[in-house]
Design an enzyme around this catalytic site. Structure first.
Site, PDB file in Angstrom:
ATOM      1  N   TYR B 125      -3.403  -6.732  -1.171  1.00  0.00           N
ATOM      2  CA  TYR B 125      -3.783  -5.519  -2.104  1.00  0.00           C
ATOM      3  C   TYR B 125      -4.144  -4.639  -0.885  1.00  0.00           C
ATOM      4  O   TYR B 125      -4.463  -4.803   0.208  1.00  0.00           O
ATOM      5  CB  TYR B 125      -5.399  -5.806  -2.612  1.00  0.00           C
ATOM      6  CG  TYR B 125      -5.892  -4.412  -3.065  1.00  0.00           C
ATOM      7  CD1 TYR B 125      -5.737  -3.933  -4.256  1.00  0.00           C
ATOM      8  CD2 TYR B 125      -6.637  -3.814  -2.157  1.00  0.00           C
ATOM      9  CE1 TYR B 125      -6.401  -2.816  -4.842  1.00  0.00           C
ATOM     10  CE2 TYR B 125      -7.316  -2.642  -2.506  1.00  0.00           C
ATOM     11  CZ  TYR B 125      -7.278  -2.012  -3.767  1.00  0.00           C
ATOM     12  OH  TYR B 125      -7.850  -1.222  -4.219  1.00  0.00           O
ATOM     13  N   GLU B 213      -2.984   3.627  -4.310  1.00  0.00           N
ATOM     14  CA  GLU B 213      -3.274   2.058  -4.251  1.00  0.00           C
ATOM     15  C   GLU B 213      -2.172   1.045  -4.567  1.00  0.00           C
ATOM     16  O   GLU B 213      -1.199   1.533  -5.360  1.00  0.00           O
ATOM     17  CB  GLU B 213      -4.331   1.904  -5.608  1.00  0.00           C
ATOM     18  CG  GLU B 213      -4.508   0.336  -5.655  1.00  0.00           C
ATOM     19  CD  GLU B 213      -5.653   0.012  -6.903  1.00  0.00           C
ATOM     20  OE1 GLU B 213      -6.608  -0.070  -6.724  1.00  0.00           O
ATOM     21  OE2 GLU B 213      -5.032   0.071  -8.037  1.00  0.00           O
TER      22      GLU B 213
END
Lengths: 290, 403
Positions: B125, B213
């Protein structure tokens, strides 16, 4: 003399000859503010509202000895205007402009570090020391002179609070509109600190809103340093998470920046927190009697 | 402004950020063709078809009334056609869309990143956002990819790393290396990760992102580092210098009433309550919503009419608020400073008369310059409008209206 600005402040207007600059400079002068000139690149040497116009802030400072600047420059050029004022040695820069890109403010904040310049705003109504100097766009007549200081992220909510304070038989020392953007020059804590240390201020009204952690930071400082009553209000108790409520900074990002979370920590730190914006004035009047 | 995954990936490619390759289409036929192209490019029978909506949770979400998931694997052109047919025009309901779901107008036919190779694949991530407290951009990353990052942060906070970037320059080399080390990478993958993160940060700044993101950030079996999904938000204030990005706005993803309000320069957010409000200034507007709640109602909206509350803006505000059938009363709260209250009152009366068919109670609170004259104008207008000067009076009137 309250804080930040007073009768002796020498004020220049950046974006002086534009529509906004002209309108608000006129109002400031009518209020009795000591406006000594303005800056519009390319119009240096001319005169506007019976005051001299300069090409650069540095020229204006050299000729007038200005120590305060108010900025009405459009958003795309506002960051540059702030840095120009700092470079010229202006002690207090008040940036009214709304809509400055966040990454521009990241640069500005870094640029200002280590300089002697304090920035108020952007996206704010400005600063007013009642009866002495209005460096902003607020309606001056509401701010009757007195001994209550106001720190607020919002414009009309500041006017509302000032009006309630006056109707409660009190008055205003200095009201500081710190601005509603995610990155601002003077956070809540620093503005509160100025008023806490001001011998001409007897009580402080602190108005915040959802988003960020500035109110919590201010509250923790107040807990350790409180010498006078502080009344607090947080706007956005009914705002949904993840939605921007008008101000670029007014957005709930997590559990810590909701109105409820901020009100809780403020109350724990000894601030008189009001749930209704209609109760700000009377709560301050009661707090002063304690 | 939010972008779709396929739009964000196209922008990232311009900054030399490797992404999962794909083709965005809006018909079943084009989907089949895209599948064939992807198959030719990759030499792999598998392709992934992803619904393009402005919400996460697509993989677990389903098209309303069916079992079709928002992300599905196609093993043949026929498969691709079937999935495309199920997705296009359907309403995808995910954990983030709410019960109403979002209509799927476009799908992305993308390469399968799980292709076989010498090494195991890995999912990470990584996101970049503004840290308001420090006024700096921060890169947040974790070895726990492909999962809900808030859950990771809550359950295993030690698995979340943060790297603050000095505002004076780009991401420094040692910082990019630190990120790659912390993700446990070595060899080719390490080098690729350093390049990826450096270029991604440049994209974040260059595009004026509010948030960027990458979840998952993916290491392929042949040591490439690529963005498999991408959520990108652009700072609205910066759109003035990115005309090409501004043109990517998909208004079908936004609330139609909010879009209409924007055309009148009104700042409007739709809520679920029963009392509408129209206010000048964002802070006072939020405070007015709070006051409605304390008076026993629920705010139906946020509406900041800005500095110029005149007959036109008030009329537009009335029209927009009254589109919502749940609204049982409207509170107008104007603090007149530079704006004179009597002018606003005249505007309210003009707008009211023009609309003619207002059957719900209207409460007008005008305070500030010429407030008394304004109240007189409203009271003598003969309209079914209640007036107030003090905020506490307005609160009482709301209380009666919703009782």
């Amino acid at each position: 003399m309250a804080v930040l600005v007073n009768k002796q402040s020498k004020i220049i207007v950046q974006g002086f000859t534009g529509t906004e600059g002209t309108f608000h400079a006129t109002q400031m002068i009518e209020y009795g503010t000591n406006v000594v000139g303005g800056v519009t690149p390319g119009k240096g040497g001319s005169s506007h509202l019976d005051k001299p116009v300069f090409n650069t802030v540095a020229d204006a400072v050299k000729s007038t000895g200005a120590d305060v600047s108010i900025i009405f420059v459009p958003p795309a050029f506002a960051a540059d205007a702030i840095m120009e004022a700092a470079e010229a040695g202006i002690a207090l820069v008040v940036c009214i402009t709304e809509g400055i890109p966040v990454q521009d403010m990241v640069k500005v904040k870094n640029y200002l570090q280590g300089t002697k310049t304090r920035l108020i705003g952007p996206n704010c109504p400005g600063v007013i020391t009642a009866g002495e100097a209005k460096v902003g766009i607020m309606p001056g007549f509401i701010f009757k002179p007195g001994r209550i200081g106001i720190v607020s992220k919002s414009g009309t909510l500041t006017y509302e609070a000032a009006d309630q304070v006056v109707k409660a038989g009190l008055g205003i020392s200095t009201a500081i509109g710190i601005g509603g953007d995610p990155i601002i020059g003077t956070p809540t804590k620093e503005a509160v600190e100025l008023l806490m240390n001001d011998p001409e201020t007897d009580g402080i009204i602190m108005i915040g809103e959802i988003g960020g952690s500035m109110e919590a930071e201010a509250a923790r400082w107040i807990k350790e340093n409180k010498t006078k009553p502080v009344v607090g209000f947080i706007a956005g108790q009914t705002a949904p998470p993840g939605r921007r409520m008008g101000h670029a900074g007014a957005i709930i990002g997590g559990a810590d920046d909701t109105a409820a979370a901020k009100m809780k920590i403020m109350a724990e730190c000894g601030i008189d927190v009001v749930a209704s914006p209609a109760d700000i004035g009377k709560t301050m009047a009661e707090a002063l009697k304690k | 402004m939010n972008l779709h995954e396929y739009q964000a990936k196209e922008l990232l490619k311009k900054y030399n950020v490797p992404v999962q390759e794909g083709i965005a289409v809006d018909t079943v036929m084009a989907a089949e063709e895209a599948y064939r192209q992807i198959k030719t490019q990759t030499g792999n029978n598998f392709a992934v078809i992803k619904a393009q909506i402005h919400a996460g949770g697509r993989g677990k979400g389903k098209i309303e009334g069916t079992e079709q998931r928002g992300v599905a694997v196609a093993k043949s052109a026929e498969d691709a056609a079937t999935i495309a047919k199920n997705l296009l025009g359907g309403t995808l309901v995910t954990i983030q869309t709410g019960a109403a779901g979002k209509k799927v107008n476009k799908i992305l036919v993308a390469q399968d990143v799980y292709y076989p190779g010498p090494n195991p694949v890995k999912e990470f991530y990584l996101s970049i956002l503004l840290d308001r407290a420090t006024g700096m951009n921060v890169i947040m990353y974790s070895t726990e990819g492909g999962m809900d990052i808030e859950e990771v942060a809550h359950n295993t906070p030690d698995k979340i790393f943060k790297e603050w970037v000095h505002p004076g320059g780009p991401l420094q080399g040692f910082q990019a290396r630190k990120i790659a080390f912390n993700l446990g990478l070595s060899g080719e993958a390490f080098k690729n990760c350093v390049k990826f993160v450096t270029n991604l940060y440049n994209a974040y700044v260059g595009l004026d992102c509010g948030m960027l993101e990458i979840n998952p950030l993916f290491k392929t079996s042949d040591e490439k580092i690529i963005a498999v999904d991408c959520k990108m938000n652009i700072d609205d204030n910066a759109l003035m210098r990115h005309a090409d990005v501004a043109a990517l706005r998909d208004v079908s993803e936004e609330d139609p009433t909010e879009v209409e309000a924007g055309q009148y320069n009104l700042n409007f957010v739709k809520l679920d309550g029963n009392v509408g409000c129209m206010v000048n200034g964002a802070g006072l507007a939020m405070a007015t919503m709070d006051m409605i709640k304390l008076s026993g109602g629920e705010p139906a909206n946020f509406l900041d009419v800005g500095g110029t509350a005149n007959a036109q803006t008030v009329e537009a505000g009335f029209r927009i608020i009254m589109k919502d059938p749940n609204v049982k009363a409207i509170l107008i709260n104007i603090f007149g400073g530079i704006v004179r209250c009597d002018r606003v009152a005249a505007g309210v009366i003009e707008a009211y008369n023009k609309l003619g068919n207002i059957e719900i109670p209207i409460i007008v609170r005008l305070q500030g310059t010429n407030a008394v004259e304004a109240k007189k104008l409203i009271d003598e207008s003969g309209l079914k409008v209640q007036s107030a000067i003090l905020l506490s009076e307005a609160a009482d009137l709301v209380k009666k209206a919703v009782a």
